[in-house]
Motif scaffolding. Structure first.
Motif, mmCIF file in Angstrom:
data_model
loop_
_atom_site.group_PDB
_atom_site.id
_atom_site.type_symbol
_atom_site.label_atom_id
_atom_site.label_comp_id
_atom_site.label_asym_id
_atom_site.label_seq_id
_atom_site.Cartn_x
_atom_site.Cartn_y
_atom_site.Cartn_z
ATOM 1 N N PRO A 11 41.999 80.146 64.252
ATOM 2 C CA PRO A 11 42.872 79.051 64.678
ATOM 3 C C PRO A 11 44.130 79.001 63.831
ATOM 4 N N ARG A 12 45.210 78.540 64.370
ATOM 5 C CA ARG A 12 46.496 78.531 63.671
ATOM 6 C C ARG A 12 46.738 77.227 62.937
ATOM 7 N N SER A 13 45.697 76.568 62.532
ATOM 8 C CA SER A 13 45.844 75.282 61.864
ATOM 9 C C SER A 13 46.318 75.424 60.425
ATOM 10 N N GLY A 14 46.312 76.632 59.897
ATOM 11 C CA GLY A 14 46.753 76.844 58.525
ATOM 12 C C GLY A 14 45.630 76.690 57.518
ATOM 13 N N VAL A 15 44.450 76.330 57.965
ATOM 14 C CA VAL A 15 43.319 76.169 57.061
ATOM 15 C C VAL A 15 42.585 77.498 56.977
ATOM 16 N N ARG A 16 42.441 77.986 55.739
ATOM 17 C CA ARG A 16 41.745 79.250 55.524
ATOM 18 C C ARG A 16 40.583 79.012 54.575
ATOM 19 N N ARG A 17 39.592 79.836 54.715
ATOM 20 C CA ARG A 17 38.472 79.770 53.782
ATOM 21 C C ARG A 17 38.866 80.558 52.541
ATOM 22 N N ARG A 18 38.835 79.900 51.418
ATOM 23 C CA ARG A 18 39.210 80.549 50.163
ATOM 24 C C ARG A 18 38.175 80.217 49.093
ATOM 25 N N PRO A 19 36.977 80.784 49.214
ATOM 26 C CA PRO A 19 35.920 80.430 48.262
ATOM 27 C C PRO A 19 36.224 80.859 46.826
ATOM 28 N N HIS A 20 37.128 81.809 46.646
ATOM 29 C CA HIS A 20 37.457 82.240 45.287
ATOM 30 C C HIS A 20 38.133 81.126 44.488
ATOM 31 N N LEU A 21 38.649 80.115 45.159
ATOM 32 C CA LEU A 21 39.264 78.997 44.433
ATOM 33 C C LEU A 21 38.225 78.157 43.694
ATOM 34 N N LEU A 22 36.958 78.336 44.014
ATOM 35 C CA LEU A 22 35.911 77.607 43.298
ATOM 36 C C LEU A 22 35.847 78.009 41.825
ATOM 37 N N TRP A 23 36.369 79.192 41.500
ATOM 38 C CA TRP A 23 36.417 79.609 40.090
ATOM 39 C C TRP A 23 37.238 78.627 39.254
ATOM 40 N N LEU A 24 38.172 77.921 39.895
ATOM 41 C CA LEU A 24 38.995 76.977 39.150
ATOM 42 C C LEU A 24 38.223 75.723 38.745
ATOM 43 N N LEU A 25 37.031 75.555 39.263
ATOM 44 C CA LEU A 25 36.179 74.445 38.822
ATOM 45 C C LEU A 25 35.509 74.736 37.482
ATOM 46 N N VAL A 26 35.434 76.003 37.106
ATOM 47 C CA VAL A 26 34.768 76.375 35.858
ATOM 48 C C VAL A 26 35.402 75.692 34.647
#
Length: 85
Positions: A11-26
């Protein structure tokens, strides 16, 4: 009438799955989340109170978490064919 994208299309909603950003919770968990549990003087680690040793370890692990996030973002861009931008 609502147009639906073909199956398999994103879909062109601009929302992407980016699970690698969870590393920023560390870093958050190491500095803030775990603080009530590590706020101790004993045991002594390498001659430092445990809290100082914990903060030193968190400081050294933060760049690793940021690098892992960056690497995941680069891999995602390469898969999408955007290359370096």
């Amino acid at each position: 009438m609502i147009k639906r994208p073909p199956s398999g299309a994103r879909p062109r909603s601009g929302v992407r799955r980016r699970p690698h950003l969870l590393w920023l919770l560390v870093p958050f968990v190491l500095y803030i989340g775990a603080l009530p549990f590590v706020n101790r003087v004993e045991p002594v680690v390498l001659g430092l109170p445990f809290l100082f040793a914990w903060l030193l370890a968190a400081t050294l692990l933060t760049p690793v978490a940021v690098w892992l996030t960056w690497r995941g973002d680069q891999r995602m861009r390469m898969r999408e064919g955007r290359g370096r931008s």
